[in-house]
Design a protein around this motif. Structure first.
Motif, PDB file in Angstrom:
ATOM      1  N   THR A 242      60.971  43.588  21.677  1.00  0.00           N
ATOM      2  CA  THR A 242      61.964  43.102  20.719  1.00  0.00           C
ATOM      3  C   THR A 242      61.848  41.685  20.563  1.00  0.00           C
ATOM      4  O   THR A 242      61.648  40.963  21.890  1.00  0.00           O
TER       5      THR A 242
ATOM      6  N   GLY B  68      69.143  41.933  17.482  1.00  0.00           N
ATOM      7  CA  GLY B  68      68.198  43.003  18.395  1.00  0.00           C
ATOM      8  C   GLY B  68      69.113  44.243  18.251  1.00  0.00           C
ATOM      9  O   GLY B  68      68.596  45.430  18.014  1.00  0.00           O
TER      10      GLY B  68
ATOM     11  N   MET C  90      61.066  44.725  16.249  1.00  0.00           N
ATOM     12  CA  MET C  90      61.153  45.691  17.354  1.00  0.00           C
ATOM     13  C   MET C  90      59.931  46.437  16.940  1.00  0.00           C
ATOM     14  O   MET C  90      60.105  47.107  15.991  1.00  0.00           O
TER      15      MET C  90
END
Length: 93
Positions: free
Chosen positions: A41, A53, A26
């Protein structure tokens, strides 16, 4: 899952690794001293659907809390997570 945050000048990123393999990343920008902008991301194909994530986002939220920063989520994934998760609303810009 190991997640490491690195910053250089006005950019930063959090990278997740499992058994030495990159699981996801990210990225964010640092436009000022009081907030960051999460702008991208990505999760590697082999790790999709495993919550990578979300784990990375939580690591960035933890860092933002420690540094007293707000987060502006321009990344569609991060934006969706902020709408869905009440426990991270305190750092939302």
């Amino acid at each position: 899952m190991e997640i490491e945050i690195r910053e250089r000048e006005s950019k930063g990123f959090a990278i997740a690794r499992e058994d030495g393999k990159k699981a996801g990343m990210m990225t964010y920008s640092i436009p000022g001293s009081d907030f960051i902008i999460v702008d991208h991301t990505e999760v590697e194909e082999a790790f999709k659907g495993k919550g990578v994530g979300k784990q990375i986002l939580y690591k960035i939220v933890e860092m933002a809390r420690e540094k007293n920063l707000k987060i502006l989520p321009l990344c569609p994934f991060a934006n969706a997570m902020f709408k869905k998760l009440n426990d991270i609303q305190d750092v939302l810009k």
